[in-house]
Design a protein around this motif. Structure first.
Motif, short mmCIF file in Angstrom:
data_model
loop_
_atom_site.label_atom_id
_atom_site.label_comp_id
_atom_site.label_asym_id
_atom_site.label_seq_id
_atom_site.Cartn_x
_atom_site.Cartn_y
_atom_site.Cartn_z
N ARG A 3 -0.03 10.00 19.53
CA ARG A 3 0.07 10.16 18.07
C ARG A 3 1.30 9.43 17.58
N LYS A 4 1.08 8.49 16.66
CA LYS A 4 2.21 7.72 16.12
C LYS A 4 2.61 8.30 14.78
N GLU A 5 3.74 7.85 14.27
CA GLU A 5 4.21 8.33 12.97
C GLU A 5 3.21 7.93 11.89
N TYR A 6 3.05 8.79 10.89
CA TYR A 6 2.15 8.45 9.77
C TYR A 6 2.63 7.16 9.10
N SER A 7 1.66 6.34 8.69
CA SER A 7 1.99 5.08 8.06
C SER A 7 0.95 4.74 6.99
N ALA A 8 1.40 4.06 5.94
CA ALA A 8 0.49 3.61 4.88
C ALA A 8 0.17 2.13 5.03
N ARG A 124 -8.71 12.76 -1.91
CA ARG A 124 -7.54 13.30 -2.64
C ARG A 124 -7.04 14.61 -2.02
N ILE A 125 -7.97 15.49 -1.68
CA ILE A 125 -7.60 16.78 -1.06
C ILE A 125 -6.91 16.55 0.28
N PHE A 126 -7.45 15.61 1.07
CA PHE A 126 -6.86 15.28 2.36
C PHE A 126 -5.41 14.83 2.19
N PHE A 127 -5.16 13.90 1.24
CA PHE A 127 -3.80 13.40 1.04
C PHE A 127 -2.87 14.50 0.49
N LYS A 128 -3.39 15.37 -0.37
CA LYS A 128 -2.56 16.49 -0.89
C LYS A 128 -2.10 17.38 0.27
N ASP A 129 -3.03 17.68 1.17
CA ASP A 129 -2.69 18.50 2.35
C ASP A 129 -1.63 17.80 3.20
N LYS A 130 -1.81 16.50 3.39
CA LYS A 130 -0.86 15.75 4.23
C LYS A 130 0.52 15.66 3.56
N GLN A 131 0.54 15.62 2.23
CA GLN A 131 1.83 15.57 1.53
C GLN A 131 2.61 16.86 1.75
N LYS A 136 6.92 11.96 4.91
CA LYS A 136 6.59 10.54 4.78
C LYS A 136 5.41 10.34 3.82
N VAL A 137 4.38 11.16 3.96
CA VAL A 137 3.21 11.05 3.07
C VAL A 137 3.58 11.54 1.67
N ALA A 138 4.45 12.56 1.61
CA ALA A 138 4.88 13.11 0.31
C ALA A 138 5.56 12.05 -0.55
N LYS A 139 6.20 11.08 0.09
CA LYS A 139 6.93 10.04 -0.66
C LYS A 139 6.01 8.93 -1.19
N THR A 141 3.34 6.96 -3.38
CA THR A 141 2.95 7.07 -4.79
C THR A 141 1.44 7.29 -4.89
N ASP A 142 1.01 7.78 -6.04
CA ASP A 142 -0.43 7.98 -6.27
C ASP A 142 -1.20 6.67 -6.13
N ALA A 143 -0.58 5.57 -6.62
CA ALA A 143 -1.23 4.25 -6.53
C ALA A 143 -1.43 3.84 -5.07
N THR A 144 -0.42 4.08 -4.23
CA THR A 144 -0.53 3.76 -2.80
C THR A 144 -1.61 4.60 -2.15
N LEU A 145 -1.65 5.89 -2.49
CA LEU A 145 -2.66 6.78 -1.90
C LEU A 145 -4.08 6.36 -2.31
N ARG A 146 -4.21 5.91 -3.56
CA ARG A 146 -5.53 5.43 -4.02
C ARG A 146 -5.96 4.20 -3.23
N ARG A 147 -5.01 3.27 -3.04
CA ARG A 147 -5.31 2.05 -2.28
C ARG A 147 -5.62 2.38 -0.81
N LEU A 148 -4.89 3.35 -0.29
CA LEU A 148 -5.09 3.77 1.10
C LEU A 148 -6.48 4.38 1.27
N GLY A 149 -6.88 5.22 0.32
CA GLY A 149 -8.22 5.81 0.35
C GLY A 149 -9.29 4.74 0.27
N GLY A 150 -9.04 3.73 -0.58
CA GLY A 150 -9.98 2.60 -0.72
C GLY A 150 -10.10 1.82 0.58
N SER A 151 -8.96 1.64 1.24
CA SER A 151 -8.93 0.91 2.51
C SER A 151 -9.71 1.68 3.59
N TYR A 152 -9.53 3.00 3.64
CA TYR A 152 -10.26 3.82 4.61
C TYR A 152 -11.77 3.72 4.38
#
Length: 200
Positions: A3-8, A124-131, A136-139, A141-152
């Protein structure tokens, strides 16, 4: 599986299946990653628009390959495209713990309960839980999380695990080749097997 450190980092990366396949085939032909790196510098083997992008693709793809035991190469070479795409996805999950957790905690759970779709609200729920769990995930931004979800979503679609629905995406549960299944279990990657097949 480490398991590696969480990354965006996935916001700026792609699935790069054809590129992954190209590097694996060069490794199977006896080249080293160092040699492939040099060939790519001279010949831009991925047909990337810039040198920087070409290097980024190589670094990402080679990192994913290094996250796997080398013995996967022979199986990969003898597999159909569906299995090869799953190997490329597993290599991506091995390197990206946040993406792995998304597949394990959201996609797998959906398959277990017999719900074969997921929506943006699940992301969105997944990222809220992770925050709540990770500074690291808490920091992020909403825009980054949206792009990350799109990438997934894009990577799962390109790997053949989902369709391309607008509001909801259908999960296409894969049937793993028995040789691949055995390889995952033999290499301490049972969590990946469970994530992809919806097993408890």
């Amino acid at each position: 599986m480490d398991r590696k450190e969480y990354s965006a980092s996935a916001v700026k990366l792609s699935f790069w299946f054809m590129e992954f396949r190209k590097v694996v085939s060069l490794l199977a032909a006896g080249k080293t990653l160092e040699e492939i790196k040099e060939i790519n510098k001279k010949e831009n083997i991925f047909g990337a628009p810039t040198i920087l992008r070409s290097e980024q693709i190589f670094n990402t793809v080679s990192g994913r390959i290094k996250a796997m035991d080398k013995s996967f190469i022979e199986i990969f070479q003898n597999s159909d495209v569906t299995t090869q795409k799953l190997f490329a996805l597993i290599a991506t999950l091995s390197l990206d713990t946040l993406f792995f957790d998304f597949v394990y905690e959201v996609i797998r759970e959906k398959m277990i309960i017999g719900s074969n779709t997921f929506a943006d609200s699940d992301i969105r729920i997944f990222f809220k839980d992770k925050q709540l769990q990770s500074d690291k995930v808490a920091k992020l931004t909403d825009a980054t999380l949206r792009r990350l979800g799109g990438s997934y979503k894009t990577m799962l679609f390109e790997a053949g695990l989902t369709d391309k629905g607008k509001t909801e995406r259908k999960i296409l549960k894969p049937i793993l080749d028995p040789i691949m299944e055995r390889w995952l279990k033999d290499h301490n990657m049972e969590a990946c097997f469970k994530a992809l097949t919806g097993v408890r």
